[in-house]
Scaffold this active site. Structure first.
Site, short mmCIF file in Angstrom:
data_model
loop_
_atom_site.label_atom_id
_atom_site.label_comp_id
_atom_site.label_asym_id
_atom_site.label_seq_id
_atom_site.Cartn_x
_atom_site.Cartn_y
_atom_site.Cartn_z
N HIS A 38 0.81 -1.22 0.00
CA HIS A 38 0.00 0.00 0.00
C HIS A 38 0.85 1.27 0.00
O HIS A 38 0.34 2.36 -0.27
CB HIS A 38 -0.98 0.02 1.19
CG HIS A 38 -0.35 0.24 2.53
ND1 HIS A 38 -0.07 -0.79 3.41
CD2 HIS A 38 0.04 1.37 3.15
CE1 HIS A 38 0.45 -0.29 4.52
NE2 HIS A 38 0.54 1.02 4.38
N ASP A 52 0.03 -7.88 1.77
CA ASP A 52 0.31 -6.45 1.61
C ASP A 52 1.82 -6.19 1.50
O ASP A 52 2.35 -5.29 2.13
CB ASP A 52 -0.28 -5.65 2.77
CG ASP A 52 -0.22 -4.15 2.53
OD1 ASP A 52 -0.15 -3.74 1.35
OD2 ASP A 52 -0.21 -3.37 3.51
N SER A 109 4.82 1.91 7.98
CA SER A 109 4.44 0.79 7.12
C SER A 109 5.63 0.32 6.28
O SER A 109 6.31 1.11 5.63
CB SER A 109 3.31 1.21 6.18
OG SER A 109 2.14 1.49 6.91
#
Length: 329
Positions: free
Chosen positions: A172, A202, A281
């Site tokens: 993402h 992800d 992230s």
């Protein structure tokens, strides 16, 4: 005419057979015969003298060891005193410091860009609501525009897992990007290309176009013996600031997470409580040895703030390594 035979006496000074008493009385005295015998005593050879010297030296060496005082044995009290002295005189870095220093050379900042002409409607609204950048002081600023007509669309973290520039991050962070830039620990900036993705976890795999001369890849460790309560550290660029480290423990294993915006469900996650925020992230979750056990992926916050409330999730490194084509542990 034939000469008569001549016979010498059998012993020096002993009268020959048939000699007269006067001749016997003329024999050399006893002292003279003793001196003659002493001259005939055998002298020791050089080899015998050498062995005598060696024997004397061995005796002297044995005597020196016998006279040497016995060495004092080191006791536990001596060890304790030495350790205490070290603690009092030297500052020992904490285990979190050692973990941070071990993983730091492998951590990169990841920024994705999209073309300006694509930023409209829904995408523009999404970019305006970004929470992965620090809020500037003063008047609000527009989105920074690069020279190639692109603007930042995401900021995250990555970790080098192969020293030729293979980087793991979250999908993402780079999804839909027209250009990706990575910044290494020494400040070197390079473009990166997307070489593989693993949407079910992800994950994205990047290849940097250039790398530092002293590139160091992270050491990966199996999560098979990871337990709740084990200390861990998350390193990344929360809100674009960093690299930043935060400490905590493993809160649970095999967790399931679904994004509030209806994203795909993720399973088999490591739950941890080290602070993580937007920008973390794709960053590493490491043990106190600085060994990589997970890729920070999500935080749980049921509010619209999208900030850390104490529950973070990471994809186990076994899954992440498979995304890069590396064999599992």
């Amino acid at each position: 005419m034939r000469r008569p035979a001549f016979y010498s006496s059998s012993r020096p000074g002993q009268p020959a057979a048939g000699s007269s008493d006067d001749e016997a009385s003329a024999a050399p005295p006893e002292s003279t015969r003793a001196a003659s015998r002493s001259r005939r005593i055998r002298r020791p050879s050089s080899t015998e003298l050498l062995w005598v010297a060696v024997l004397v030296m061995a005796m002297l060496l044995a005597w020196s060891f016998a006279e040497r005082p016995a060495q004092r044995r080191i006791t536990q009290e001596d060890i304790n005193a030495a350790v205490l002295k070290t603690l009092e005189t030297q500052q020992i870095p904490s285990e979190y410091t050692r973990a941070y220093e071990a993983i730091r050379p492998s951590v990169v900042r990841v920024v994705s860009y999209v073309k300006q002409d694509r930023v409209s409607g829904e995408l523009a609204a999404k970019l305006r609501k970004r929470t992965d950048k620090p809020k500037p002081l003063g008047p609000a600023q527009g989105e920074p525009q690069a020279e190639d007509g692109t603007i930042e669309s995401g900021v995250g973290t990555g970790v080098v897992i192969v020293d030729k520039g293979i980087i793991l991050t979250n999908l993402h962070v780079v999804a839909g990007a027209d250009r990706i830039k990575v910044t290494f620990h020494d400040g070197l900036e390079a473009t990166a290309t997307l070489v593989n993705v693993q949407p079910e976890n992800d994950l994205a795999v990047l290849q940097a176009s250039k790398i530092p001369d002293d590139m160091i890849a992270a050491t990966m460790r199996s999560t098979a013996d990871l337990l709740p309560g084990d200390k861990v550290m998350a390193v990344g660029f929360p809100f674009g600031i960093g690299p930043s480290g935060s400490a905590g423990v493993v809160s649970g294993l095999k967790r399931v997470f679904r994004s509030p915006d209806g994203g795909q469900e993720l399973g088999n996650l490591i739950q941890f409580d080290a602070a993580a925020n937007p920008g973390n992230s794709g960053g590493p979750l490491v043990t106190m040895d600085g060994e990589l056990v997970g890729i920070v992926t999500a935080i749980l916050n049921p509010t619209s703030a999208r900030t850390f409330l104490g529950i973070g999730f990471a994809v186990p490194i076994e899954n992440a390594a498979q995304a890069a084509g590396l064999p599992p542990f």
